[in-house]
Design a protein around this motif. Sequence first.
Motif, PDB file in Angstrom:
ATOM      1  N   ILE A  23      -4.041-100.765 -18.757  1.00 58.73           N
ATOM      2  CA  ILE A  23      -5.264-100.049 -18.357  1.00 58.73           C
ATOM      3  C   ILE A  23      -5.437-100.124 -16.844  1.00 58.73           C
ATOM      4  N   GLY A  24      -5.137-101.259 -16.252  1.00 59.66           N
ATOM      5  CA  GLY A  24      -5.231-101.405 -14.794  1.00 59.66           C
ATOM      6  C   GLY A  24      -4.317-100.429 -14.065  1.00 59.66           C
ATOM      7  N   TRP A  25      -3.073-100.295 -14.547  1.00 57.49           N
ATOM      8  CA  TRP A  25      -2.131 -99.357 -13.924  1.00 57.49           C
ATOM      9  C   TRP A  25      -2.599 -97.916 -14.084  1.00 57.49           C
ATOM     10  N   VAL A  26      -3.097 -97.542 -15.255  1.00 58.36           N
ATOM     11  CA  VAL A  26      -3.556 -96.170 -15.491  1.00 58.36           C
ATOM     12  C   VAL A  26      -4.744 -95.844 -14.590  1.00 58.36           C
ATOM     13  N   VAL A  27      -5.709 -96.752 -14.502  1.00 54.69           N
ATOM     14  CA  VAL A  27      -6.876 -96.534 -13.640  1.00 54.69           C
ATOM     15  C   VAL A  27      -6.438 -96.438 -12.178  1.00 54.69           C
ATOM     16  N   GLY A  28      -5.532 -97.299 -11.761  1.00 57.16           N
ATOM     17  CA  GLY A  28      -5.029 -97.256 -10.388  1.00 57.16           C
ATOM     18  C   GLY A  28      -4.331 -95.937 -10.075  1.00 57.16           C
ATOM     19  N   LEU A  29      -3.517 -95.460 -11.008  1.00 61.25           N
ATOM     20  CA  LEU A  29      -2.824 -94.189 -10.825  1.00 61.25           C
ATOM     21  C   LEU A  29      -3.813 -93.029 -10.743  1.00 61.25           C
ATOM     22  N   LEU A  30      -4.815 -93.030 -11.609  1.00 61.38           N
ATOM     23  CA  LEU A  30      -5.829 -91.970 -11.574  1.00 61.38           C
ATOM     24  C   LEU A  30      -6.589 -91.976 -10.259  1.00 61.38           C
ATOM     25  N   LEU A  31      -6.948 -93.159  -9.769  1.00 56.64           N
ATOM     26  CA  LEU A  31      -7.639 -93.243  -8.477  1.00 56.64           C
ATOM     27  C   LEU A  31      -6.758 -92.719  -7.344  1.00 56.64           C
ATOM     28  N   PHE A  32      -5.470 -93.025  -7.399  1.00 60.03           N
ATOM     29  CA  PHE A  32      -4.546 -92.531  -6.382  1.00 60.03           C
ATOM     30  C   PHE A  32      -4.465 -91.007  -6.410  1.00 60.03           C
TER      31      PHE A  32
END
Length: 190
Positions: A23-32
Amino acid sequence: MTPLINLAAEQKSADVTDWAGRIGWVVGLLLFVVLVYWLMREGWKWRGTLQGDLPELPTAPSAPGEPKLVLSGRYHGSTTAGQWLDRIVARGLGTRSKVELTLTDEGLDVVRPGATDFFVPTDALREARLDKGIAGKVLAEGGLLIVTWAHGDKLIDSGFRSDRAAEHAAWVEAINSMRTTSLTTEGIAR
């Protein structure tokens, strides 16, 4: 046989999914992705601000005359003449859209559903040519109809692609002959 059963019962599988990490990686990717989109949008608005000195686009006259040629296709954008990567975004010229072109003795009427329509008077037309690209769009050689026109103190190249590419040559010939006729008439008038 008992030791094998006990051995199998004692082993524990590793965790397959670390949900918190995923979930952390997905949220980080979406923010990017959102950040990159926002930066692109700000760059587009900044370019429009820099080109704010471009005058309002002319509109078609109430009686534009009899159509010489009609074309339906796509408008791919406008650039500074001779600089095929210097996109002009001010006054809606950077918006890609469908297009209906009509060439009359008065000029070139550019009707774009969902975008700003404009009109290029005959005396503002400079030339037409076939080319392979304009900012953000590259096609086979001769795949784009490029119309060069004057607006204010700027020369602008606008790129169009007909639904029937075989029409491009007729447009180039018609616009260039109109320009030659206009120059000859101006020379006689002086």
